[in-house]
Write a protein that holds these residues in place. Sequence first.
Motif, PDB file in Angstrom:
ATOM      1  N   LYS A  17       0.265  -9.639  -3.100  1.00 47.12           N
ATOM      2  CA  LYS A  17       0.363  -7.829  -2.321  1.00 47.12           C
ATOM      3  C   LYS A  17      -0.440  -7.273  -2.202  1.00 47.12           C
ATOM      4  O   LYS A  17      -1.372  -7.645  -2.458  1.00 47.12           O
ATOM      5  CB  LYS A  17       0.758  -7.540  -3.764  1.00 47.12           C
ATOM      6  CG  LYS A  17       2.267  -7.028  -3.949  1.00 47.12           C
ATOM      7  CD  LYS A  17       2.890  -6.524  -3.542  1.00 47.12           C
ATOM      8  CE  LYS A  17       3.830  -4.772  -4.154  1.00 47.12           C
ATOM      9  NZ  LYS A  17       5.036  -5.388  -3.706  1.00 47.12           N
ATOM     10  N   CYS A  18       0.163  -6.936  -0.819  1.00 46.12           N
ATOM     11  CA  CYS A  18      -0.798  -5.661   0.276  1.00 46.12           C
ATOM     12  C   CYS A  18      -0.717  -4.610  -1.316  1.00 46.12           C
ATOM     13  O   CYS A  18       0.197  -3.964  -0.998  1.00 46.12           O
ATOM     14  CB  CYS A  18      -0.283  -5.757   1.385  1.00 46.12           C
ATOM     15  SG  CYS A  18      -0.087  -7.290   2.639  1.00 46.12           S
ATOM     16  N   TYR A  19      -2.079  -3.725  -0.756  1.00 52.09           N
ATOM     17  CA  TYR A  19      -1.904  -2.333  -1.402  1.00 52.09           C
ATOM     18  C   TYR A  19      -0.975  -1.400  -0.514  1.00 52.09           C
ATOM     19  O   TYR A  19      -1.108  -0.859  -1.805  1.00 52.09           O
ATOM     20  CB  TYR A  19      -3.755  -2.510  -1.575  1.00 52.09           C
ATOM     21  CG  TYR A  19      -4.234  -1.949  -0.537  1.00 52.09           C
ATOM     22  CD1 TYR A  19      -3.877  -0.505   0.219  1.00 52.09           C
ATOM     23  CD2 TYR A  19      -4.692  -2.287   0.651  1.00 52.09           C
ATOM     24  CE1 TYR A  19      -4.941   0.200   1.768  1.00 52.09           C
ATOM     25  CE2 TYR A  19      -4.849  -2.361   1.953  1.00 52.09           C
ATOM     26  CZ  TYR A  19      -4.988  -0.914   2.748  1.00 52.09           C
ATOM     27  OH  TYR A  19      -5.392  -0.629   3.863  1.00 52.09           O
ATOM     28  N   TYR A  20      -0.478  -2.061   0.716  1.00 50.97           N
ATOM     29  CA  TYR A  20       0.196  -0.438   0.955  1.00 50.97           C
ATOM     30  C   TYR A  20       1.471  -0.345   1.006  1.00 50.97           C
ATOM     31  O   TYR A  20       2.464   0.042   0.982  1.00 50.97           O
ATOM     32  CB  TYR A  20      -0.436  -0.544   2.106  1.00 50.97           C
ATOM     33  CG  TYR A  20      -0.327  -2.002   3.318  1.00 50.97           C
ATOM     34  CD1 TYR A  20       0.947  -2.053   3.852  1.00 50.97           C
ATOM     35  CD2 TYR A  20      -1.460  -2.357   3.305  1.00 50.97           C
ATOM     36  CE1 TYR A  20       1.116  -3.281   4.648  1.00 50.97           C
ATOM     37  CE2 TYR A  20      -1.074  -3.666   3.807  1.00 50.97           C
ATOM     38  CZ  TYR A  20      -0.122  -3.608   4.914  1.00 50.97           C
ATOM     39  OH  TYR A  20      -0.255  -5.680   5.547  1.00 50.97           O
ATOM     40  N   CYS A  21       2.275  -1.946   0.559  1.00 54.52           N
ATOM     41  CA  CYS A  21       3.160  -2.624   0.436  1.00 54.52           C
ATOM     42  C   CYS A  21       4.042  -1.548  -1.039  1.00 54.52           C
ATOM     43  O   CYS A  21       4.001  -1.591  -2.276  1.00 54.52           O
ATOM     44  CB  CYS A  21       3.388  -3.893   0.093  1.00 54.52           C
ATOM     45  SG  CYS A  21       5.423  -4.219   0.310  1.00 54.52           S
ATOM     46  N   ASP A  22       5.094  -1.388  -0.209  1.00 51.79           N
ATOM     47  CA  ASP A  22       6.445   0.130  -1.417  1.00 51.79           C
ATOM     48  C   ASP A  22       7.566  -1.074  -1.582  1.00 51.79           C
ATOM     49  O   ASP A  22       8.254  -0.933  -1.940  1.00 51.79           O
ATOM     50  CB  ASP A  22       6.597   1.004  -0.891  1.00 51.79           C
ATOM     51  CG  ASP A  22       5.017   2.018  -0.788  1.00 51.79           C
ATOM     52  OD1 ASP A  22       4.847   1.596  -1.459  1.00 51.79           O
ATOM     53  OD2 ASP A  22       5.372   3.219   0.209  1.00 51.79           O
ATOM     54  N   PHE A  23       7.490  -2.400  -0.575  1.00 47.38           N
ATOM     55  CA  PHE A  23       8.626  -3.350  -1.069  1.00 47.38           C
ATOM     56  C   PHE A  23       8.658  -3.856  -2.162  1.00 47.38           C
ATOM     57  O   PHE A  23       7.726  -4.341  -2.558  1.00 47.38           O
ATOM     58  CB  PHE A  23       8.577  -4.252  -0.055  1.00 47.38           C
ATOM     59  CG  PHE A  23       9.622  -3.861   1.647  1.00 47.38           C
ATOM     60  CD1 PHE A  23      10.323  -3.190   1.465  1.00 47.38           C
ATOM     61  CD2 PHE A  23       8.368  -3.282   2.744  1.00 47.38           C
ATOM     62  CE1 PHE A  23      10.110  -2.623   3.036  1.00 47.38           C
ATOM     63  CE2 PHE A  23       8.391  -2.585   3.581  1.00 47.38           C
ATOM     64  CZ  PHE A  23       9.458  -2.361   4.309  1.00 47.38           C
ATOM     65  N   VAL A  24       9.698  -4.357  -2.784  1.00 44.07           N
ATOM     66  CA  VAL A  24       9.751  -5.070  -3.999  1.00 44.07           C
ATOM     67  C   VAL A  24       9.610  -6.708  -3.488  1.00 44.07           C
ATOM     68  O   VAL A  24       9.865  -7.335  -2.529  1.00 44.07           O
ATOM     69  CB  VAL A  24      11.335  -4.798  -4.780  1.00 44.07           C
ATOM     70  CG1 VAL A  24      11.173  -6.932  -5.341  1.00 44.07           C
ATOM     71  CG2 VAL A  24      11.554  -3.991  -5.302  1.00 44.07           C
TER      72      VAL A  24
END
Length: 96
Positions: A17-24
């Motif tokens: 999980k990337c720190y900037y990712c807002d996707f589920v």
Amino acid sequence: MLNELGIYIHIPFCKQKCYYCDFVSYSNKCSEVKEYIESLKKEIEEFDFSNYKVTSIYIGGGTPSYIDSIYIVEILSELKEKLILGDVSWGLLKEK
């Protein structure tokens, strides 16, 4: 006259999980991929596309390339059976 429809298919699996990712999205959930794809195919099968002409199909996520490519082929095969697409090339899919 058919309504135009764009399809977005969400593949919520990633290596991390990337720190900037807002996707589920979920990392380290490989054991759940097959069940997710089967549920997705069932949803495609049950949806009535008869009033729509699909103008685009976007597969996003997560990281769609993280899952085995056979799952992407299965999704596209299911869509191919259901959609009114007009003159579309399906070079990725082999005819059965």
